[in-house]
Motif scaffolding. Structure first.
Motif, PDB file in Angstrom:
ATOM      1  N   TYR A  25      -1.493  -4.071 -11.757  1.00 56.57           N
ATOM      2  CA  TYR A  25      -1.642  -4.393 -10.349  1.00 56.57           C
ATOM      3  C   TYR A  25      -0.668  -3.557  -9.530  1.00 56.57           C
ATOM      4  O   TYR A  25       0.552  -3.609  -9.757  1.00 56.57           O
ATOM      5  N   CYS A  26      -1.195  -2.779  -8.600  1.00 59.19           N
ATOM      6  CA  CYS A  26      -0.372  -1.997  -7.697  1.00 59.19           C
ATOM      7  C   CYS A  26      -0.811  -2.284  -6.268  1.00 59.19           C
ATOM      8  O   CYS A  26      -2.006  -2.422  -6.001  1.00 59.19           O
ATOM      9  N   VAL A  27       0.150  -2.344  -5.362  1.00 60.32           N
ATOM     10  CA  VAL A  27      -0.163  -2.512  -3.948  1.00 60.32           C
ATOM     11  C   VAL A  27       0.696  -1.540  -3.148  1.00 60.32           C
ATOM     12  O   VAL A  27       1.841  -1.247  -3.522  1.00 60.32           O
ATOM     13  N   ALA A  28       0.117  -0.986  -2.088  1.00 58.63           N
ATOM     14  CA  ALA A  28       0.849  -0.084  -1.193  1.00 58.63           C
ATOM     15  C   ALA A  28       0.484  -0.441   0.239  1.00 58.63           C
ATOM     16  O   ALA A  28      -0.660  -0.802   0.519  1.00 58.63           O
ATOM     17  N   MET A  29       1.463  -0.366   1.139  1.00 61.56           N
ATOM     18  CA  MET A  29       1.271  -0.749   2.533  1.00 61.56           C
ATOM     19  C   MET A  29       1.747   0.371   3.449  1.00 61.56           C
ATOM     20  O   MET A  29       2.820   0.923   3.230  1.00 61.56           O
ATOM     21  N   CYS A  30       0.941   0.675   4.461  1.00 62.02           N
ATOM     22  CA  CYS A  30       1.291   1.719   5.434  1.00 62.02           C
ATOM     23  C   CYS A  30       1.521   1.033   6.782  1.00 62.02           C
ATOM     24  O   CYS A  30       0.569   0.666   7.464  1.00 62.02           O
ATOM     25  N   LEU A  31       2.792   0.839   7.151  1.00 65.10           N
ATOM     26  CA  LEU A  31       3.137   0.041   8.329  1.00 65.10           C
ATOM     27  C   LEU A  31       3.795   0.916   9.397  1.00 65.10           C
ATOM     28  O   LEU A  31       4.093   2.091   9.146  1.00 65.10           O
ATOM     29  N   SER A  32       4.027   0.324  10.553  1.00 69.05           N
ATOM     30  CA  SER A  32       4.629   1.099  11.663  1.00 69.05           C
ATOM     31  C   SER A  32       5.931   1.767  11.228  1.00 69.05           C
ATOM     32  O   SER A  32       6.185   2.931  11.562  1.00 69.05           O
TER      33      SER A  32
END
Lengths: 242, 242
Positions: free
Chosen positions: A3-10
């Motif tokens: 399980y991998c998660v990536a987030m592109c935030l401000s």
């Protein structure tokens, strides 16, 4: 699974991966699934992988070897994150085609993998891509600021509830960790330790990496606080009446 | 898809189902997936279904028709929940064999379905079974007091965290509803309204049924309280530090 998660935030990018690889329940091993390619003040690229381990390792090896050998094209030459995603997709196609060509007819081995590529190259903002087994890819947007690969369903509801584009990176990392913790508890194919990375936009600093082991005090606090918070909330819900 | 959950607890049984059926995203319909067979002071049987709608409807129709016609064996004659589960499993095998016999070669239609059967027959405690597409089945125990069928992954972590065998039924129903709500938010193939039933052990009372629609005040309160509780908990987590 994985399980991998990536987030592109401000404020930048958040990455978190588990490290379990399995071929059946009796063949379990630990492999890092988060890889960083960086060059001072110019670029930070983070690659996460889920799927066939032979394929993902070959992709990483080829990408690294071509940087070392200064062979063109390579990730240090890419002018944009889009070009980098294209190059990773092509490398993935190359490996899958090479390995599946020798496949016996009737074999059902799946050589595919999914990749998340996030980072920043000087001259453009930080970006995040999900690269499919076929080598094509999609990019995260304001509407959908995060991607998951692997065993993604258990950990999706919490992200859908709390993550916003303007969530601070340190809080977003909590969200990613709670998402992984929910998955760990419900699915055996996802396991500790975890590899995480926090990248602050325009910093070109790849030092925000950390490995989180079972006895990590911060992760233990998060797990406990989350579990207790959920149970408190649950106890306060109005009970069912017909 | 579909999402159904059933719990076998000290005080009795809890059932909750969504009502969405879909064959592709452009063919969505509403069908009840929770069916009750009861006879005063003698037995209450609850059947939930996920999978091929033609199969599940045929199974329900045949089980009902055979009770009506007093054809042996039928669910009103079963001496135990084990016998009832065996009968449901056989009826499922009968329908799948009938329908798949006429299948064109090369067709990939899946005629299977999963069923949850819970209830109580006079003379033994309340019990809960998960009947597989092949007609065989497993029974819930103290260690694993709940079963899910259909789109089960999104809603599993919350059950794993809060449900215990001694959770009161009204609270367990909250847990089931939060589990379904988490699934509704993250997966389009699960939809409102919901059908729920609460069965108190040794009551032989099948009146604890309710349909929960989008504007149900109790469900709205639960959704809001849960969402706010989660976000409060999230905000209080210690943020990540390298």
């Amino acid at each position: 699974m994985t399980y991998c998660v990536a987030m592109c935030l401000s404020d930048g990018l958040v990455f978190a991966s588990d490290s379990r690889t399995n071929a059946g329940v009796d063949h379990i091993a630990t492999f890092k699934k988060l890889h960083v390619f960086s060059r001072n003040a110019d670029r930070v690229l983070v690659l996460q992988s889920a799927g066939n381990l032979a394929t993902t390792q070959s992709v990483i090896s080829l990408l690294s070897a071509r940087i070392q050998a200064e062979q063109e094209p390579n990730l240090m030459q890419a002018h944009s994150m889009y070009d980098a995603a294209t190059l990773v997709g092509q490398t993935l196609q190359e490996v899958v085609q090479r390995d599946s060509r020798a496949q016996q007819s009737g074999s059902t081995v799946n050589f595919g993998c999914n990749l998340l590529l996030g980072g920043q190259i000087h001259g453009e903002p930080h970006r995040l891509f999900h690269i499919y087994p076929e080598g094509n890819f999609i990019e995260a947007t304001q509407d959908t600021p995060y991607f998951q690969i692997g065993e993604s369903k258990y950990g999706k509801p919490i992200i859908d509830r709390v993550l916003r584009q303007d969530t601070p990176l340190e809080q977003a990392m909590c969200c990613a960790l709670v998402s992984i913790d929910s998955t760990l508890r419900s699915n055996l194919s996802v396991g500790m330790p975890l590899d995480v990375m926090l990248y602050r936009a325009n910093s070109f600093d790849a030092s925000g990496q950390r490995r989180i082991t079972e006895d990590d005090p911060w992760f233990s606090t998060i797990r406990k606080a989350w579990s207790e918070g959920l149970q408190n909330t649950f106890r306060q819900l109005p009970p069912f009446a017909l």
